[in-house]
Design an enzyme around this catalytic site. Structure first.
Site, PDB file in Angstrom:
ATOM      1  N   GLU A  94     -12.969  32.147  12.547  1.00 11.08           N
ATOM      2  CA  GLU A  94     -12.275  30.996  11.968  1.00 11.08           C
ATOM      3  C   GLU A  94     -11.375  30.318  12.992  1.00 11.08           C
ATOM      4  OE1 GLU A  94     -10.627  31.553   8.015  1.00 11.08           O
ATOM      5  OE2 GLU A  94     -11.595  33.511   7.841  1.00 11.08           O
ATOM      6  N   TRP A 283     -12.457  37.817  -2.859  1.00 11.43           N
ATOM      7  CA  TRP A 283     -11.406  38.074  -1.865  1.00 11.43           C
ATOM      8  C   TRP A 283     -10.113  38.160  -2.647  1.00 11.43           C
ATOM      9  CZ3 TRP A 283     -11.054  39.552   3.029  1.00 11.43           C
ATOM     10  CH2 TRP A 283      -9.807  39.457   3.639  1.00 11.43           C
TER      11      TRP A 283
END
Length: 286
Positions: A94, A283
């Site tokens: 990321e 998540w």
């Protein structure tokens, strides 16, 4: 693991970090891997460019541009898969920026056949984009169309619109999630898309001040228990399709809590069905 693995196809181990040299920093997960093996879930190793509390574009670029580091990382991922019994790999690179997008795509292209040859599947975690040209370092490094072609499946990180350092908001509002899916299905096969969903909420102290105190993270269960403790009425936003409530703490400060419940999760399940997606990715556990 014993509580949650029966409901999961993959159980993700977060995280194996890469160094700039391509060396993989392994985690002590022997007991957890053995526990997963006692279930029907397949263990998946998550490989990231995380360092010093954030995702590092410098580490990613070093690996992508140095043939020796690149080769080392691919080799260590495959070796770790084989020795530890992982059935899949998830790349969670990321904060890459536009300058690393094509380099990342090339890395995925090189890694995918190596993972498959080792008997595993390759997936990637993608930022929640609504267009190919979406600006921002968290978005520009992820080429949806390329990953949809190269990976066996992708996980869309469709959460964190409401986040601990930002203003109070539902973590995964349905209109925003839908906007990401509307774009994703135009460039990625639907049967390769796994939609992300949060298993947590945030408690903001009001008034919200940019750059001020971060919101506290709490589980859905803890959110409901806290509402009961403060005698706060839980409301439901019909647009975001998420529950929230307000309360005053012992110091006289007002709070607002956004979280997830059966209704908000059902709304997400309905999205997956209506778009014909592969499934859901939670998540975070625990």
């Amino acid at each position: 693991i014993r509580e949650t693995a029966p409901y999961l196809t993959y159980f993700s181990f977060f995280q194996y970090r890469t160094l700039a040299t391509g060396e993989l920093v392994v985690i002590d997960d022997a007991r957890q891997l053995e526990a997963v093996r006692q279930t029907a879930a397949a263990p998946m190793m998550v490989v990231s460019n995380f360092a010093d509390g954030n995702f590092s574009p410098e580490i990613a670029r070093a690996v992508f541009t140095d043939p020796q580091a690149r080769s080392r990382l691919i080799g260590e991922i495959v070796e770790t898969m084989r020795t530890r019994g992982f059935r899949a790999v998830n790349l969670d690179f990321e904060n890459l920026g536009l300058e690393n997008r094509d380099l990342y795509t090339a890395f995925v292209r090189d890694l995918a056949p190596a993972v498959r040859q080792a008997g595993g599947l390759l997936s990637t975690a993608l930022a929640p984009k609504t267009s190919a040209g979406q600006v921002g370092t968290w978005y520009e490094g992820h080429d949806y169309g390329a990953h949809g072609t190269l990976a066996d499946f992708v996980i869309l990180m469709t959460y964190e619109w409401g986040w601990s350092g930002g203003p109070p908001l539902a973590v995964a509002p349905i209109p925003q999630v839908r906007a990401v899916l509307d774009y994703a299905v135009t460039v990625i096969p639907r049967n390769k898309i796994v939609m992300g969903a949060p298993l947590y909420g945030y408690d903001w102290t009001l008034p919200y001040v940019a750059g001020g105190e971060f919101a506290r993270t709490l589980s859905p269960q803890a959110a409901v228990e806290q509402a009961a403790r403060f005698n706060a009425a839980i409301q439901y936003d019909p647009v975001a399709q998420a529950p929230y409530y307000r309360y005053w703490d012992a110091e006289g400060r007002e709070h607002i809590v956004w979280f997830e419940d059966a209704r908000s999760m059902q709304a997400k399940f309905d999205l997956i069905k209506s778009y014909g997606l592969a499934g859901i990715s939670y998540w975070v556990l625990g």
